[in-house]
Design a protein around this motif. Structure first.
Motif, short mmCIF file in Angstrom:
data_model
loop_
_atom_site.label_atom_id
_atom_site.label_comp_id
_atom_site.label_asym_id
_atom_site.label_seq_id
_atom_site.Cartn_x
_atom_site.Cartn_y
_atom_site.Cartn_z
N LEU A 186 -66.36 -21.62 13.22
CA LEU A 186 -66.06 -23.24 13.51
C LEU A 186 -65.03 -23.78 13.19
N VAL A 187 -64.12 -23.35 12.13
CA VAL A 187 -62.99 -23.93 12.02
C VAL A 187 -61.93 -24.49 13.10
N PRO A 188 -61.88 -23.39 13.91
CA PRO A 188 -60.77 -23.64 15.25
C PRO A 188 -61.46 -24.87 16.24
N LEU A 189 -62.71 -24.85 16.15
CA LEU A 189 -63.44 -25.48 17.17
C LEU A 189 -63.05 -26.95 17.04
N GLU A 190 -63.11 -27.77 18.43
CA GLU A 190 -63.27 -29.28 18.49
C GLU A 190 -64.64 -29.60 17.94
N PRO A 191 -64.66 -30.87 17.35
CA PRO A 191 -65.79 -31.47 16.52
C PRO A 191 -67.17 -31.09 17.24
N ALA A 192 -67.16 -31.63 18.43
CA ALA A 192 -68.66 -31.67 19.22
C ALA A 192 -68.92 -30.20 19.36
N MET A 193 -67.97 -29.28 19.70
CA MET A 193 -68.25 -27.90 19.82
C MET A 193 -68.73 -27.16 18.36
N GLN A 194 -68.30 -27.78 17.40
CA GLN A 194 -68.68 -27.24 16.10
C GLN A 194 -70.28 -27.55 16.13
N MET A 195 -70.53 -28.71 16.21
CA MET A 195 -71.82 -28.98 15.90
C MET A 195 -73.09 -28.58 17.04
N ALA A 196 -72.37 -28.23 18.23
CA ALA A 196 -73.21 -27.19 19.17
C ALA A 196 -73.43 -25.82 18.68
N ALA A 197 -72.31 -25.39 18.23
CA ALA A 197 -72.30 -23.92 17.74
C ALA A 197 -73.20 -24.03 16.54
N LEU A 198 -73.26 -24.83 15.66
CA LEU A 198 -74.13 -24.92 14.40
C LEU A 198 -75.52 -24.95 14.72
N ASP A 199 -75.90 -25.77 15.60
CA ASP A 199 -77.16 -25.80 16.17
C ASP A 199 -77.76 -24.62 16.71
N ALA A 200 -76.72 -23.86 17.28
CA ALA A 200 -77.35 -22.53 18.08
C ALA A 200 -77.50 -21.44 16.89
#
Length: 288
Positions: A186-200
């Motif tokens: 998740l470190v290299p991702l944009e904040p919105a993408m980080q949260m979407a990925a975390l949810d998944a």
């Protein structure tokens, strides 16, 4: 205390001949006269594990002395041995064997960190915060931190980069809902993408390998969803997208790869601090 010796760990402080033990003044000290270590990097102690240690202490005693420093007459402050101290109290002891050691604030933090790292049960967030404290409170570089705790500079840098993640993600990591491997993705991702990925990751109980595929898909969607006018550099094809992912994971930061119609292209590597840039350059130069 010489920082160069700290990488060898606590054995250098505690293991020796009987004569050396006498010289170091191992003694039984009352538990109520020992104050906790204010620089203890560990914030969570598992109750079950402490209960097991307490039972062992009831049966066999404290096999390794704690290390303390003197504050005043009959008053001490713990340097290392927090679990043994807590478990001894649970076991109903009133005293504990201790080594009285002269120690600066700087070495006190380093020794507490080393003890926890050597036990390999400190959480990645606690470890990263301890490294950050060494850097901010004592002005240590990542190289100095690495040498002090017996780790590589890359390992220290990777750990500290986790602190750039939002609190929600760090909380999920501390709670065990995701692993350190998930968090690194998740470190290299944009904040919105980080949260979407975390949810998944959490909702689907994904392995790290499965999570890599989710991150790949999210990044492809980001590339395809931009409304900017086409330029000479075309969006990355699936092969280049895969290469982006590999480079991002290897370098620990966001990497963009774009190709052009003439077979050329551009690679963009993002960094957010001079130290991160140094780490990226080191990793690139070390590649075979």
């Amino acid at each position: 205390m010489d920082k160069r010796g700290l990488g060898r760990g606590l054995n250098a402080l505690l293991v020796g001949t009987a004569a050396e033990d006498v010289a170091r003044n191992v003694r039984e000290i009352r538990l109520d006269s020992i104050a906790p270590n204010p620089m203890q990097p560990r914030t969570h102690f598992d109750d079950g594990s402490l209960s097991e240690l307490a039972q062992s202490i009831r049966e066999h005693g404290v096999l390794q002395p704690v290390v303390v420093r003197r504050l005043a007459t009959d008053r001490y402050e713990l340097i290392v041995g927090e679990r043994r101290l807590r478990a001894s109290r649970l076991a109903g002891r009133t005293t504990i064997p201790a080594v009285v050691q002269e120690c600066s604030d700087r070495d006190m933090l380093l020794l507490a960190l080393i003890e926890n790292i050597q036990r390999e049960d400190i959480g990645p967030v606690e470890q990263a915060r301890a490294y950050q404290r060494m850097a901010s409170d004592f002005g240590m570089t990542q190289d100095e931190i690495a040498k002090s705790v017996g780790k590589s500079r890359q390992a220290v840098g990777n750990a500290m980069r986790l602190l750039a993640l939002p609190d929600a993600i760090l909380g999920a990591l501390e709670a065990g809902r995701i692993t350190e491997g998930h968090a690194r993705l998740l470190v290299p991702l944009e904040p919105a993408m980080q949260m979407a990925a975390l949810d998944a990751f959490v909702s689907r109980s994904l392995s790290v390998r499965e999570a890599e595929a989710v991150v790949r898909n999210l990044r492809r969607g980001e590339s395809g969803g931009r409304g900017a006018a086409p330029s000479r550099l075309e969006p990355a094809d699936p092969n280049l997208a895969s290469l982006e992912d590999q480079l991002s994971l290897t370098l620990g930061t966001k990497v963009k790869v774009r190709s052009s119609s003439d077979g050329g292209g551009a690679v963009t590597i993002e960094f957010y601090s001079p130290e991160q840039l140094e780490g990226i350059v080191e990793r690139i130069l070390r590649q075979p």
